[in-house]
Design a protein around this motif. Structure first.
Motif, PDB file in Angstrom:
ATOM      1  N   PHE A 193      31.905  40.830  29.709  1.00  0.00           N
ATOM      2  CA  PHE A 193      33.250  40.758  30.272  1.00  0.00           C
ATOM      3  C   PHE A 193      33.389  41.775  31.407  1.00  0.00           C
ATOM      4  O   PHE A 193      33.913  41.462  32.482  1.00  0.00           O
ATOM      5  CB  PHE A 193      34.299  41.024  29.195  1.00  0.00           C
ATOM      6  CG  PHE A 193      35.699  40.712  29.613  1.00  0.00           C
ATOM      7  CD1 PHE A 193      36.206  39.432  29.510  1.00  0.00           C
ATOM      8  CD2 PHE A 193      36.534  41.701  30.129  1.00  0.00           C
ATOM      9  CE1 PHE A 193      37.499  39.123  29.913  1.00  0.00           C
ATOM     10  CE2 PHE A 193      37.823  41.410  30.536  1.00  0.00           C
ATOM     11  CZ  PHE A 193      38.303  40.110  30.428  1.00  0.00           C
ATOM     12  N   ALA A 194      32.916  42.995  31.170  1.00  0.00           N
ATOM     13  CA  ALA A 194      32.968  44.020  32.216  1.00  0.00           C
ATOM     14  C   ALA A 194      32.124  43.622  33.417  1.00  0.00           C
ATOM     15  O   ALA A 194      32.522  43.826  34.578  1.00  0.00           O
ATOM     16  CB  ALA A 194      32.502  45.359  31.656  1.00  0.00           C
ATOM     17  N   GLU A 195      30.955  43.020  33.165  1.00  0.00           N
ATOM     18  CA  GLU A 195      30.082  42.602  34.265  1.00  0.00           C
ATOM     19  C   GLU A 195      30.733  41.492  35.085  1.00  0.00           C
ATOM     20  O   GLU A 195      30.577  41.447  36.318  1.00  0.00           O
ATOM     21  CB  GLU A 195      28.733  42.139  33.709  1.00  0.00           C
ATOM     22  CG  GLU A 195      27.878  43.291  33.181  1.00  0.00           C
ATOM     23  CD  GLU A 195      26.608  42.809  32.508  1.00  0.00           C
ATOM     24  OE1 GLU A 195      26.520  41.592  32.205  1.00  0.00           O
ATOM     25  OE2 GLU A 195      25.707  43.635  32.275  1.00  0.00           O
ATOM     26  N   VAL A 242      36.487  43.864  40.921  1.00  0.00           N
ATOM     27  CA  VAL A 242      37.803  44.199  40.382  1.00  0.00           C
ATOM     28  C   VAL A 242      37.876  45.683  40.017  1.00  0.00           C
ATOM     29  O   VAL A 242      37.074  46.182  39.226  1.00  0.00           O
ATOM     30  CB  VAL A 242      38.124  43.354  39.134  1.00  0.00           C
ATOM     31  CG1 VAL A 242      39.456  43.799  38.517  1.00  0.00           C
ATOM     32  CG2 VAL A 242      38.190  41.876  39.498  1.00  0.00           C
ATOM     33  N   ARG A 243      38.832  46.369  40.604  1.00  0.00           N
ATOM     34  CA  ARG A 243      39.169  47.728  40.177  1.00  0.00           C
ATOM     35  C   ARG A 243      40.308  47.591  39.173  1.00  0.00           C
ATOM     36  O   ARG A 243      41.356  47.034  39.493  1.00  0.00           O
ATOM     37  CB  ARG A 243      39.600  48.572  41.376  1.00  0.00           C
ATOM     38  CG  ARG A 243      38.501  48.787  42.406  1.00  0.00           C
ATOM     39  CD  ARG A 243      39.038  49.476  43.638  1.00  0.00           C
ATOM     40  NE  ARG A 243      39.702  50.722  43.328  1.00  0.00           N
ATOM     41  CZ  ARG A 243      40.524  51.363  44.166  1.00  0.00           C
ATOM     42  NH1 ARG A 243      40.793  50.834  45.354  1.00  0.00           N
ATOM     43  NH2 ARG A 243      41.081  52.491  43.814  1.00  0.00           N
ATOM     44  N   ARG A 244      40.110  48.076  37.974  1.00  0.00           N
ATOM     45  CA  ARG A 244      41.030  47.762  36.890  1.00  0.00           C
ATOM     46  C   ARG A 244      41.500  49.001  36.150  1.00  0.00           C
ATOM     47  O   ARG A 244      40.858  50.056  36.172  1.00  0.00           O
ATOM     48  CB  ARG A 244      40.365  46.796  35.907  1.00  0.00           C
ATOM     49  CG  ARG A 244      38.987  47.258  35.407  1.00  0.00           C
ATOM     50  CD  ARG A 244      38.202  46.083  34.867  1.00  0.00           C
ATOM     51  NE  ARG A 244      36.867  46.426  34.387  1.00  0.00           N
ATOM     52  CZ  ARG A 244      35.769  46.390  35.128  1.00  0.00           C
ATOM     53  NH1 ARG A 244      35.866  46.094  36.418  1.00  0.00           N
ATOM     54  NH2 ARG A 244      34.586  46.686  34.622  1.00  0.00           N
ATOM     55  N   ALA A 245      42.635  48.832  35.473  1.00  0.00           N
ATOM     56  CA  ALA A 245      43.196  49.900  34.663  1.00  0.00           C
ATOM     57  C   ALA A 245      44.122  49.266  33.642  1.00  0.00           C
ATOM     58  O   ALA A 245      44.579  48.130  33.800  1.00  0.00           O
ATOM     59  CB  ALA A 245      43.964  50.904  35.526  1.00  0.00           C
ATOM     60  N   SER A 246      44.407  50.007  32.598  1.00  0.00           N
ATOM     61  CA  SER A 246      45.361  49.541  31.591  1.00  0.00           C
ATOM     62  C   SER A 246      45.881  50.754  30.834  1.00  0.00           C
ATOM     63  O   SER A 246      45.277  51.832  30.854  1.00  0.00           O
ATOM     64  CB  SER A 246      44.712  48.543  30.619  1.00  0.00           C
ATOM     65  OG  SER A 246      43.620  49.131  29.926  1.00  0.00           O
ATOM     66  N   GLY A 247      47.003  50.574  30.183  1.00  0.00           N
ATOM     67  CA  GLY A 247      47.573  51.681  29.421  1.00  0.00           C
ATOM     68  C   GLY A 247      48.803  51.252  28.658  1.00  0.00           C
ATOM     69  O   GLY A 247      49.536  50.350  29.083  1.00  0.00           O
ATOM     70  N   PHE A 290      48.264  45.899  32.243  1.00  0.00           N
ATOM     71  CA  PHE A 290      46.877  45.611  32.589  1.00  0.00           C
ATOM     72  C   PHE A 290      46.881  45.266  34.078  1.00  0.00           C
ATOM     73  O   PHE A 290      47.544  44.320  34.503  1.00  0.00           O
ATOM     74  CB  PHE A 290      46.345  44.432  31.774  1.00  0.00           C
ATOM     75  CG  PHE A 290      46.405  44.656  30.289  1.00  0.00           C
ATOM     76  CD1 PHE A 290      45.310  45.140  29.598  1.00  0.00           C
ATOM     77  CD2 PHE A 290      47.582  44.397  29.592  1.00  0.00           C
ATOM     78  CE1 PHE A 290      45.381  45.369  28.228  1.00  0.00           C
ATOM     79  CE2 PHE A 290      47.656  44.611  28.230  1.00  0.00           C
ATOM     80  CZ  PHE A 290      46.556  45.107  27.538  1.00  0.00           C
ATOM     81  N   SER A 291      46.157  46.029  34.886  1.00  0.00           N
ATOM     82  CA  SER A 291      46.229  45.852  36.336  1.00  0.00           C
ATOM     83  C   SER A 291      44.853  45.635  36.937  1.00  0.00           C
ATOM     84  O   SER A 291      43.823  45.964  36.334  1.00  0.00           O
ATOM     85  CB  SER A 291      46.898  47.066  36.990  1.00  0.00           C
ATOM     86  OG  SER A 291      46.118  48.229  36.783  1.00  0.00           O
ATOM     87  N   ALA A 292      44.860  45.062  38.143  1.00  0.00           N
ATOM     88  CA  ALA A 292      43.615  44.806  38.853  1.00  0.00           C
ATOM     89  C   ALA A 292      43.880  44.793  40.345  1.00  0.00           C
ATOM     90  O   ALA A 292      44.960  44.394  40.794  1.00  0.00           O
ATOM     91  CB  ALA A 292      43.023  43.471  38.427  1.00  0.00           C
ATOM     92  N   SER A 293      42.884  45.232  41.124  1.00  0.00           N
ATOM     93  CA  SER A 293      42.901  45.136  42.582  1.00  0.00           C
ATOM     94  C   SER A 293      41.568  44.546  43.011  1.00  0.00           C
ATOM     95  O   SER A 293      40.506  44.958  42.515  1.00  0.00           O
ATOM     96  CB  SER A 293      43.107  46.512  43.222  1.00  0.00           C
ATOM     97  OG  SER A 293      44.362  47.059  42.877  1.00  0.00           O
ATOM     98  N   LEU A 294      41.613  43.590  43.954  1.00  0.00           N
ATOM     99  CA  LEU A 294      40.405  42.885  44.362  1.00  0.00           C
ATOM    100  C   LEU A 294      40.661  42.162  45.670  1.00  0.00           C
ATOM    101  O   LEU A 294      41.782  42.198  46.200  1.00  0.00           O
ATOM    102  CB  LEU A 294      39.972  41.894  43.290  1.00  0.00           C
ATOM    103  CG  LEU A 294      40.918  40.717  42.999  1.00  0.00           C
ATOM    104  CD1 LEU A 294      40.140  39.561  42.373  1.00  0.00           C
ATOM    105  CD2 LEU A 294      42.035  41.123  42.042  1.00  0.00           C
ATOM    106  N   LEU A 295      39.639  41.497  46.202  1.00  0.00           N
ATOM    107  CA  LEU A 295      39.805  40.674  47.389  1.00  0.00           C
ATOM    108  C   LEU A 295      40.550  39.395  47.018  1.00  0.00           C
ATOM    109  O   LEU A 295      40.293  38.798  45.970  1.00  0.00           O
ATOM    110  CB  LEU A 295      38.456  40.358  48.014  1.00  0.00           C
ATOM    111  CG  LEU A 295      37.703  41.553  48.609  1.00  0.00           C
ATOM    112  CD1 LEU A 295      36.325  41.128  49.092  1.00  0.00           C
ATOM    113  CD2 LEU A 295      38.499  42.189  49.744  1.00  0.00           C
ATOM    114  N   ALA A 296      41.440  38.972  47.889  1.00  0.00           N
ATOM    115  CA  ALA A 296      42.331  37.859  47.583  1.00  0.00           C
ATOM    116  C   ALA A 296      41.617  36.557  47.183  1.00  0.00           C
ATOM    117  O   ALA A 296      42.096  35.859  46.290  1.00  0.00           O
ATOM    118  CB  ALA A 296      43.271  37.618  48.763  1.00  0.00           C
ATOM    119  N   PRO A 297      40.478  36.189  47.785  1.00  0.00           N
ATOM    120  CA  PRO A 297      39.849  34.919  47.400  1.00  0.00           C
ATOM    121  C   PRO A 297      39.426  34.836  45.935  1.00  0.00           C
ATOM    122  O   PRO A 297      39.207  33.730  45.415  1.00  0.00           O
ATOM    123  CB  PRO A 297      38.626  34.832  48.338  1.00  0.00           C
ATOM    124  CG  PRO A 297      39.002  35.647  49.523  1.00  0.00           C
ATOM    125  CD  PRO A 297      39.805  36.781  48.963  1.00  0.00           C
TER     126      PRO A 297
END
Length: 413
Positions: A70-72, A79-84, A92-99
């Motif tokens: 899942f992480a791979e 995806v740069r991710r975080a949660s808390g 639960f958040s994520a940042s990535l390229l739009a496509p």
């Protein structure tokens, strides 16, 4: 003037999940925050800390993938991710390229809708939660406010998201799985998306991956407060921690930004009243601050000072006096500096799609609508000197809850 030139649109699906999208056509990236209304406030009785343990356990495999694959899969999308987990919700958040947004939303749908919650991973997750709780002993200021919150709120809003040791030890995998089934569902979930995407595209993706999710979290309890009083947390330390807690207007109040500017006058930088009067002029503290917040629709102002035992009584006296002195009004220069401080924070938020995605989700959860940066700035700019001083006169900061942590109690005048 902050200007995003971005359109914000929202849509609530039949299952109760709400999508909020801020389009930024110039942005090649995209961020999203998924807000699930499962926090410490609705942790089961006797299982405080369940939200935090669940948040970590969910990452241990979902859909057809174990934790590693899942992480791979997320890494392959960049995806740069975080949660808390917090008091009222888990994010639960994520940042990535739009496509790659569709693929990422599909993975997060597995994470929240089809988690493995494997028994063999439960003990490791619980041990991490116990370590986080034990770390409070090395963070005296944070420890003080954990105790102070419990003293202020007689409802579960006084809980700490990290939980209690006895409750963490009592948790079982079956109890946490049952809690997941009770609180994780579509109703009340908010997905905030910000970046180089079109609303219609995101709406269709969310409907495809999240439209079939059912259920939802239970309603949180009503907020109840104790009467203001003083408490002391004994700890053998060379310093003394002081905490104050005042009721304030909530985010839904028409004078919310007036109160926010008043807090900026108190603690908005090195020219603020608390830094100038408590630290610079008198040398009473090594740290002093005040910050607004809210929970369950109740607003508050929390103030903090760290000092030595010899200066503790005077620090407490000066700290409460400076906060009470706001009722006498602020100056034009103070208001101007406060507006600059708030506007600077808005600019920084506007430059971060991750911060905006989180703000979209939080706004909908707290207000039931989403504010643009332009709207917020207009509200801030509309606060005149006459308006803020009238507000402070009518809403004085008085009768706080007082908490101290140190070897001996602090004399309260």
């Amino acid at each position: 003037m902050v200007s995003t030139m971005a359109e914000i649109r929202t849509h609530t699906f039949p299952n109760g999940l709400t999508l909020a999208v801020e389009e930024q056509p110039w942005n090649p990236g995209v961020s999203f925050t998924i807000l699930v209304p499962a926090g410490a406030v609705t942790d089961p009785e006797g299982l405080e800390g369940a939200s935090s343990v669940l948040e970590s356990w969910l990452w241990k495999g979902a859909g057809t993938r174990d934790a590693r694959s899942f992480a791979e899969a997320l890494d392959a999308l960049g995806v740069r991710r975080a949660s808390g987990a917090g008091l009222e919700y888990t994010t639960f958040s994520a940042s990535l390229l739009a496509p790659h947004l569709g693929e990422a939303l599909a993975l997060y749908a597995d994470l929240l809708q089809r988690p493995w919650l494997p028994e063999e991973e439960f003990e490791a997750v619980r041990l991490l939660a116990l370590q986080e709780l034990a770390a409070l002993e090395d963070q005296p200021s944070k420890k003080l406010f954990v105790h102070l919150r419990r003293a202020v709120f007689t409802s579960p809003h006084g809980r700490d998201a990290a939980g209690r040791r006895e409750d963490l030890l009592a948790m079982t995998p079956d109890a946490l799985r049952a809690d997941y089934a009770r609180r994780y569902g579509a109703r009340g979930v908010v997905i905030g998306v910000c970046g180089g995407v079109r609303f219609e595209e995101v709406r269709d993706l969310v409907e495809a991956h999240w439209g079939g999710w059912t259920g939802g979290a239970p309603e949180p309890p009503a907020v109840t407060l104790s009467e203001p009083h003083t408490l002391h947390v004994p700890q053998d330390t060379a310093q003394v921690q002081i905490g104050l807690f005042y009721t304030d207007v909530p985010p839904t109040h028409p004078e919310f930004y007036t109160a926010r500017l008043a807090a900026e006058v108190l603690s908005g930088g090195m020219a603020s009243r608390l830094f100038t009067e408590v630290r610079e002029k008198r040398g009473l503290v090594y740290a002093v601050s005040a910050s607004p917040g809210s929970v369950g629709g109740v607003g508050y102002l929390a103030a903090y000072a760290g000092t030595t035992p010899e200066r503790a009584a005077e620090t407490l006296k000066v700290l409460t006096r400076e906060i009470a002195r706001l009722s006498e009004g602020v100056s034009a220069d103070e208001l101007a500096r406060a507006k600059v401080g708030v506007r600077s924070a808005l600019v920084m938020q506007g430059e971060s799609s991750r911060a905006r995605a989180a703000a979209l989700a939080r706004d909908w959860f707290v207000l039931g609508r989403v504010r643009s940066l332009e709207e917020i700035e207009r509200e801030v700019e509309a606060v005149t000197l006459e308006r803020i001083n009238h507000f402070l006169e009518a809403h004085p900061y008085e009768r706080p809850w007082v908490g101290t942590l140190g070897a001996q109690p602090v004399e309260v005048a």
